[in-house]
Design an enzyme around this catalytic site. Structure first.
Site, mmCIF file in Angstrom:
data_model
loop_
_atom_site.group_PDB
_atom_site.id
_atom_site.type_symbol
_atom_site.label_atom_id
_atom_site.label_comp_id
_atom_site.label_asym_id
_atom_site.label_seq_id
_atom_site.Cartn_x
_atom_site.Cartn_y
_atom_site.Cartn_z
ATOM 1 C CB THR A 38 -4.510 4.137 8.314
ATOM 2 O OG1 THR A 38 -3.740 3.118 7.673
ATOM 3 C CG2 THR A 38 -3.563 5.221 8.795
ATOM 4 C CG ASP A 63 -3.278 -2.445 4.122
ATOM 5 O OD1 ASP A 63 -2.579 -1.562 4.646
ATOM 6 O OD2 ASP A 63 -4.451 -2.263 3.748
ATOM 7 C CB ILE A 72 -1.540 0.173 9.419
ATOM 8 C CG1 ILE A 72 -0.197 0.137 10.163
ATOM 9 C CG2 ILE A 72 -2.701 0.322 10.427
ATOM 10 C CD1 ILE A 72 0.065 1.393 11.019
ATOM 11 C CG ASP A 73 -7.143 -2.798 6.022
ATOM 12 O OD1 ASP A 73 -7.236 -1.816 5.276
ATOM 13 O OD2 ASP A 73 -8.072 -3.592 6.233
ATOM 14 C CD GLU A 133 -2.973 1.335 2.055
ATOM 15 O OE1 GLU A 133 -3.216 0.438 2.867
ATOM 16 O OE2 GLU A 133 -3.778 2.241 1.755
ATOM 17 C CG ASP A 173 -7.690 -2.043 0.887
ATOM 18 O OD1 ASP A 173 -7.030 -1.602 1.845
ATOM 19 O OD2 ASP A 173 -8.008 -1.357 -0.104
HETATM 20 C C1 IPD Z 1 -9.188 1.263 4.286
HETATM 21 C C2 IPD Z 1 -9.938 0.345 5.212
HETATM 22 C C3 IPD Z 1 -11.414 0.703 5.212
HETATM 23 C C4 IPD Z 1 -12.008 0.655 3.831
HETATM 24 C C5 IPD Z 1 -11.214 1.552 2.886
HETATM 25 C C6 IPD Z 1 -9.740 1.153 2.906
HETATM 26 P P1 IPD Z 1 -6.667 1.819 4.964
HETATM 27 O O1 IPD Z 1 -7.816 0.900 4.252
HETATM 28 O O2 IPD Z 1 -9.776 -0.987 4.824
HETATM 29 O O3 IPD Z 1 -12.169 -0.179 6.010
HETATM 30 O O4 IPD Z 1 -13.337 1.097 3.892
HETATM 31 O O5 IPD Z 1 -11.750 1.379 1.604
HETATM 32 O O6 IPD Z 1 -9.020 2.019 2.054
HETATM 33 O O7 IPD Z 1 -6.635 3.119 4.215
HETATM 34 O O8 IPD Z 1 -7.059 1.986 6.372
HETATM 35 O O9 IPD Z 1 -5.432 0.997 4.799
HETATM 36 CA CA CA Z 2 -5.924 -0.778 3.576
#
Ligand code: IPD
Ligand code: CA
Length: 292
Positions: A110, A105, A107-108, A89, A236
């Protein structure tokens, strides 16, 4: 070696790749936990906010910890499997010479990480010749570790106990607990909100928990019955898709080369409602792309 593979090296089994993903996710999770603790105190996340910049929009954050976590994970993969490809990412992008690719990813969730909401994860998926075969997702705040390898089932390790995961049994979408998520641009969110007005009145309830990788794991663990979202990127969904699939879920995700910006939909649910949930989403207009 997979039937399509043209590489000279012997390709590891999905289980071997999963074990590497688990090991790296654990170590990266420890890094995320300690770095966060250094940057926040009991009353304030100001230290963490000070390290935050934005990406696709003013509400799409990236912190120094996201970057440090990705750098660590990339380093570990390069040491363990030097010829493998990496998609991350925060910018990692390396071609594979082995047929194996790691989709990362760091940190998913964030935004949850930033606010201290206990739903953010390190997510590491593995593909062989373009097909997802293994994944590990660690919820850093709770210590729940989810992992799966193709054909071997999905598991959660938590507080010393390993549980084999199995999705709920359900045949009626009106009883379904459905998770979804929203993108970072106003235009996409507007379209997503419109779709939601069709879905919400027809299901048990909606959850927006804030980490796509964990949404897949919650489905695997029976905490929700379905999940859909437009515009996810491969990092993701890569690991979570394997975990949900191995727990028995119906999983529909774009290819690993698809760009989240195009806004293709990800749909996953328990098997018993998959056809009806698909129809419901179609009627809601959710089968069409929702671009950025
Ligand atoms: C996000 C999270 C979120 C989802 C967004 C993603 P991030 O990833 O997974 O739940 O709704 O579409 O972009 O930006 O926290 O790595
Ligand atoms: Ca993510």
């Amino acid at each position: 070696m997979g039937p399509m593979s043209t590489h000279s090296e012997v390709t590891p089994t999905p289980t071997q790749l999963r074990d590497v993903a688990v090991e790296i996710a654990r170590e990266a999770g420890e890094l995320v936990r300690t770095r966060r603790a250094e940057l926040v105190d009991d009353t304030s996340v100001a230290g963490l906010q000070a390290t935050t910049t934005t990406k696709s929009s003013a509400v799409d954050p990236v912190t120094v910890v996201d970057q440090a976590s990705e750098a660590f994970i990339v380093d570990q993969i390069n040491r363990t499997r030097p010829g493998d490809g990496i998609i991350g990412e925060e910018g990692a992008n390396k071609e594979s010479t082995t047929g194996v690719e790691w989709i990362v990813d760091p940190i998913d969730g964030t935004v949850n990480f930033l606010y201290g909401i206990p739903g953010y994860a390190v997510s590491i998926g593995v593909a062989v010749d373009g097909g997802l075969v293994a994944g590990a997702v660690l919820n850093v705040a709770t210590g729940e570790l989810y992992y799966a390898a193709e054909g071997e089932g999905a598991f959660r390790d938590h507080e010393g106990t390993t549980t084999r995961l199995q999705t709920n049994t359900l045949n009626d979408t009106t009883e379904a607990m459905v998770a979804t998520g929203f993108g970072y641009t106003s235009s996409r969110r507007k379209a997503q909100a419109q779709i939601l007005t069709h879905v919400l009145p027809q299901v048990r309830d909606i959850r927006r928990m804030g980490a796509a990788a964990l949404d897949f794991c919650h489905l695997a663990a029976g905490r929700i019955d379905a999940y859909y979202e437009h515009g996810l990127h491969p990092w993701d969904f890569a690991a979570g898709a394997v975990i949900a699939r191995e727990a028995g879920a119906h999983v529909q995700v774009p290819g690993l080369r698809a760009s989240g910006d195009d806004g293709e939909v990800v749909i996953t649910s328990v098997q018993g409602i998959s056809a009806a949930f698909d129809t419901l989403l179609d009627e809601a207009g959710a089968k069409k792309n929702v671009p950025m």
